[in-house]
Design a protein around this motif. Structure first.
Motif, PDB file in Angstrom:
ATOM      1  N   LEU A 103       3.265  19.429   0.542  1.00 45.91           N
ATOM      2  CA  LEU A 103       2.799  20.805   0.729  1.00 45.91           C
ATOM      3  C   LEU A 103       3.009  21.141   2.197  1.00 45.91           C
ATOM      4  N   TRP A 132      -4.301   7.564  -0.813  1.00 48.57           N
ATOM      5  CA  TRP A 132      -3.233   8.177  -1.605  1.00 48.57           C
ATOM      6  C   TRP A 132      -2.855   9.566  -1.141  1.00 48.57           C
ATOM      7  N   ILE A 140      -2.529  12.316   2.538  1.00 46.95           N
ATOM      8  CA  ILE A 140      -2.776  12.679   3.930  1.00 46.95           C
ATOM      9  C   ILE A 140      -2.548  14.167   4.112  1.00 46.95           C
ATOM     10  N   VAL A 177       6.140  11.978  -5.088  1.00 40.61           N
ATOM     11  CA  VAL A 177       5.579  12.056  -3.731  1.00 40.61           C
ATOM     12  C   VAL A 177       5.914  13.425  -3.149  1.00 40.61           C
ATOM     13  N   ILE A 232       0.734  20.022   6.857  1.00 36.86           N
ATOM     14  CA  ILE A 232       1.412  19.312   5.783  1.00 36.86           C
ATOM     15  C   ILE A 232       0.402  18.465   5.025  1.00 36.86           C
ATOM     16  N   SER A 233       0.661  18.339   3.724  1.00 39.05           N
ATOM     17  CA  SER A 233      -0.070  17.380   2.903  1.00 39.05           C
ATOM     18  C   SER A 233       0.955  16.617   2.091  1.00 39.05           C
ATOM     19  N   ILE A 234       0.741  15.336   1.974  1.00 39.66           N
ATOM     20  CA  ILE A 234       1.582  14.528   1.097  1.00 39.66           C
ATOM     21  C   ILE A 234       0.649  13.620   0.324  1.00 39.66           C
ATOM     22  N   TYR A 235       1.013  13.346  -0.930  1.00 44.90           N
ATOM     23  CA  TYR A 235       0.109  12.577  -1.776  1.00 44.90           C
ATOM     24  C   TYR A 235       0.902  11.994  -2.930  1.00 44.90           C
ATOM     25  N   ARG A 236       0.307  11.051  -3.625  1.00 48.81           N
ATOM     26  CA  ARG A 236       0.944  10.569  -4.844  1.00 48.81           C
ATOM     27  C   ARG A 236       0.602  11.515  -5.972  1.00 48.81           C
ATOM     28  N   GLY A 237       1.601  12.150  -6.513  1.00 42.79           N
ATOM     29  CA  GLY A 237       1.435  13.077  -7.623  1.00 42.79           C
ATOM     30  C   GLY A 237       1.757  12.399  -8.942  1.00 42.79           C
ATOM     31  N   SER A 238       2.125  13.161  -9.925  1.00 43.73           N
ATOM     32  CA  SER A 238       2.503  12.592 -11.239  1.00 43.73           C
ATOM     33  C   SER A 238       3.407  13.567 -11.963  1.00 43.73           C
ATOM     34  N   PRO A 281       0.827  -1.218   0.000  1.00 47.69           N
ATOM     35  CA  PRO A 281       0.000   0.000   0.000  1.00 47.69           C
ATOM     36  C   PRO A 281       0.859   1.266   0.000  1.00 47.69           C
ATOM     37  N   PHE A 282       0.374   2.304  -0.655  1.00 49.13           N
ATOM     38  CA  PHE A 282       1.078   3.585  -0.644  1.00 49.13           C
ATOM     39  C   PHE A 282       1.106   4.141   0.779  1.00 49.13           C
ATOM     40  N   HIS A 297       8.867  17.076  -4.466  1.00 48.54           N
ATOM     41  CA  HIS A 297       8.723  18.503  -4.738  1.00 48.54           C
ATOM     42  C   HIS A 297       8.130  19.091  -3.471  1.00 48.54           C
ATOM     43  N   LEU A 320       7.896  10.993   6.827  1.00 54.42           N
ATOM     44  CA  LEU A 320       6.667  10.609   6.118  1.00 54.42           C
ATOM     45  C   LEU A 320       6.897   9.291   5.402  1.00 54.42           C
ATOM     46  N   SER A 321       6.113   8.284   5.760  1.00 60.25           N
ATOM     47  CA  SER A 321       6.298   6.928   5.240  1.00 60.25           C
ATOM     48  C   SER A 321       5.369   6.670   4.060  1.00 60.25           C
ATOM     49  N   PHE A 322       5.848   5.911   3.109  1.00 61.21           N
ATOM     50  CA  PHE A 322       4.998   5.535   1.976  1.00 61.21           C
ATOM     51  C   PHE A 322       5.542   4.243   1.382  1.00 61.21           C
ATOM     52  N   GLY A 323       4.711   3.563   0.627  1.00 59.80           N
ATOM     53  CA  GLY A 323       5.126   2.315   0.022  1.00 59.80           C
ATOM     54  C   GLY A 323       5.220   2.414  -1.484  1.00 59.80           C
ATOM     55  N   LEU A 363      -4.964  16.219  -9.905  1.00 60.96           N
ATOM     56  CA  LEU A 363      -4.616  14.907  -9.372  1.00 60.96           C
ATOM     57  C   LEU A 363      -5.785  14.338  -8.593  1.00 60.96           C
TER      58      LEU A 363
END
Lengths: 292, 292, 292, 292
Positions: free
Chosen positions: B280, A284, A286, B277, B286-292, A257-258, B181, B264-267, C183
């Protein structure tokens, strides 16, 4: 911190005793507690600190510059010569400034010189909990700012130093608490039955598990995670078991999982305040922030 | 993982050899690789997996149910009796299902029974990296869902198991990368000169420091933090030194900052993919998310 | 704005002509353009404005206070008597300050008096695009701040006024652009094939449809939504047709979706800059911010 | 909607009268209300709808397919021939499906044919409030999904249609409310004294100002913005006067602020529910989401 005064003690003292207790808060500047002694009783460190900040503001530019100029340089001549106040000495050591390399020492001297020449007072920063990288970054960021902005910043740092020293001197009022709330932004609902733990992070990188919790149907805990005397200033970490929630809620995740176990660190500066630290969560993304 | 096949090897084999190499991916179901052998060459595990998923979809309900029924119960009779495929056995052990308490075992048996009676096939979940809490939460969440939704979910889990097994069998194409970023949402600008580290988190709670970076003027790294063969599936952690950035940028913080060092952990599930990843960041959110 | 100078014109003038062109930017203070004339050529309004800001900073407290004191009170005696510079008069009228009720006028006079007495200079605020509510809120927020902070704020407002006047006087360099990126934070992927429109919002509440776009597979537009001379300062609105995207992506929504057509307003202050204004989107949450 | 039944009326009817009142909710399928009549009294439309949804789920695949096959094609032969139920006819017209161009009609027929052939039932979508773009996007997104997922989706759409028809037939319970909360993520505090308005957006693009509010010291309103019978399903818009707040709080903004007046649209689908729709706000970023 068992030898701290209580607010009741402090309020009960005569004016000289009050000033004496707080004389170390502002570097060589007992006039600051003196000017607020008459406003007692204070029902919180927050109110006491605000009163002293207002006294500094009311002192005008001349008094403020004198206050600033009472501070030693960071990693400066006085530190090397062992001439710091006890409080300053401990603070500088906690940030590693007593063990700089020769190059680092030279960099500090160069910045100290440029800063003093530009502003007419020493570079001041609350350094407890900081490290060389943070202190140098602050130095580099501030050495070129407009004079008026920098004066305001320096006074703000003086206030932070006084706050930290005040916390070491007097027990805070037991009004603080820590709460959270988890919302599922993919589902548009509270994240119910999500397990989480709270850790306290010690200065020496140790960690103490403070408590284990599970969110209720509204995504909240049954009560505060911390309250009253248990709210210690310092660094904390939530560990949200988002993977457990996603599994129960039926959210689709990838093979790895992400987002799954989510540690999120934050600091509590004012143990008298309410820290509401909620989490917005999807598989995806937080967001975490200080709420109210 | 040095004994994995390469995609070139796999593409070069005759059909029987191809099927043989992948026969363990879907439980007792070599027909799935058989049906995609003719689509070679595959230029990525992603494409190969998608082709096999499409073959399962094309098999219709009857074929799908047969596939599901080839799976053992989790913590079930076959596991106890040691009759699992080697892959299943290792997966169940990695999630701690080989060491359940008597009560836990009873809970699993009860859920296995209810689930099988309702759906007509065993409860299936990709359990590598999961633990008992996650597996039980999934069980409880799924045992009451509508039949058609649950069939879709079970097939999705079969696909995840196959993906993990495929990653153990064949080397992924070196197309993946990891980037970040950092944007300052209080200042409305990139967070420049922010130091960060990347850690790889091992299954046994160890952590390996993969690299150290500093953001450039656009808030990005000079290049990918990971790319090609260095992108391993698994758990990672960014550690953003936000306190250094805030100090240089002149953002006001409290004596103990609310945000300072931010882990910040992610898989990473698909090592062939681009994981962007971003973060903001303000001193209070803070916000973290999967971007592109 | 067709009668604006070009940067080339401005750079080509003799010093007196340069100063003459910019003499209205800072109230009765031609010395500011004078001090930067020698730094020409400027390749952007951004660089020219930064040079003038630096000149103000270099002028020291005395010069800065003189600059501030050249400004008229908002809704003050000079305004009533018709003695404002033409620029000031138009700015104050655009914010509705030429048509205050008697009570509002009294409130302004009271605040003007308190402010002047405390700080020794008039309350200054860039009011183009603001209204009475915004101006009064600023007044109330600033009238009690520490002197040094307020001096910095007042100078910042002077810089904003000069920027707006500069935009009316000289054409910006054609370096600006406006981009976006959508996104899907519920799906962890770019929001592809999402239609959106861009509107320009006129001061009189009219709106002009600037363009229609559709996101590509990476969630971005084929090119900038605006670039070069098309980037006008002012208010814009994206209208994201999220409902179309959700429908195609198969995201579950309620009978009346929580999010469907999403208008999001933002302002462009610097037409020479890159405004990247992305959207993070799930069926239950949106974030929009200035990116890079 | 003054001619709607009350829940009390509905609960007081005999079974035949109950079924009669709700016979139009599910296309040609009075058996659905029949099966839940014995569960009365229902204290909310939410509970009544959930009971009917459970009855559909309990009907098994055969009953579900029969239900789906009772629906007409969108823009199909029956629509052209005027053979729709009254409810379907109005719904299709509200989405503009009664005035398709020849090309659009051909596109719908082609998709209707492909969809029916693949799934064995007609394409069903709750179209009230949708438009051709949304309906075509849903069609294109769903025509290729796995059969089991699509069956679940089609049943979900049937439930949405029934919900909308139920809202036209029976008055909801007066349990709903709408609240908000504004947090300043740049300052880490509630956004106090921020003015905002609430608008109701009519289907014909008109807008009605429902109320004007100001946040209190905790960033909340004094009470719900809407509650009870005032909570109508449909589209709403908050207009947050962030510029007023920023001005009072002393947040630095550009000459034309990036964020100032912020309209944010959202829909209320269930007038019996609590919609908490908070805003996270800095001068450079906003987040809005459904909270709790």
């Amino acid at each position: 911190m068992s030898d701290r005064l209580t607010l009741a003690d402090l309020n009960a003292r005569d004016a000289a005793g009050f000033v004496d207790a707080l004389s170390g808060l502002f570097e060589h500047s007992p006039w600051i507690p003196e000017r607020v002694a008459g406003q007692r009783p204070f029902d919180s460190l927050t109110a006491l600190h605000a009163a002293m900040t207002a006294a500094v503001e009311a002192a005008g530019e001349e008094g403020q510059l004198a206050l600033l100029r009472n501070h030693p340089d960071l990693a400066g001549r006085a530190a090397v010569a062992g001439e710091l106040t006890e409080a300053s000495s401990g603070e500088q050591a906690s940030a590693g400034l007593d063990s700089l390399s020769e190059d680092e020492m030279a960099r500090f001297q160069e910045l100290n010189g440029r800063y003093r020449e530009r502003f007419g007072f020493p570079f001041i920063k609350a350094v407890r909990g900081a490290d060389k990288a943070r202190i140098l970054a602050a130095f580099e960021g501030r050495v070129d700012t407009p004079w008026h902005r920098e004066l305001a910043t320096a006074l703000h740092e003086v206030g932070k130093i006084a706050w930290l020293r005040l916390l070491s001197t007097v027990e805070p009022a037991p009004t603080g608490k820590l709460t959270t709330h988890v919302l599922d932004t993919a589902g548009g609902c509270p994240a119910a039955r999500l397990p989480l733990a709270l850790w306290y992070l010690d200065a020496d990188d140790g960690a103490t598990r403070v408590g284990d919790f599970v969110t209720n149907d509204d995504g909240r805990l049954a009560g505060p995670a911390l309250q009253g005397a248990d709210v210690r200033p310092g660094l904390y970490q939530w560990v949200f078991e988002a993977g457990v929630y996603f599994a129960r809620a039926g959210h689709t995740t990838t093979a790895t999982p992400f987002l799954d176990r989510i540690p999120l660190s934050f600091g509590i500066s004012n143990p008298e305040a309410h820290y509401h630290v909620p989490l917005l969560l999807s598989p995806w993304s937080i967001s975490i922030y200080r709420g109210s």
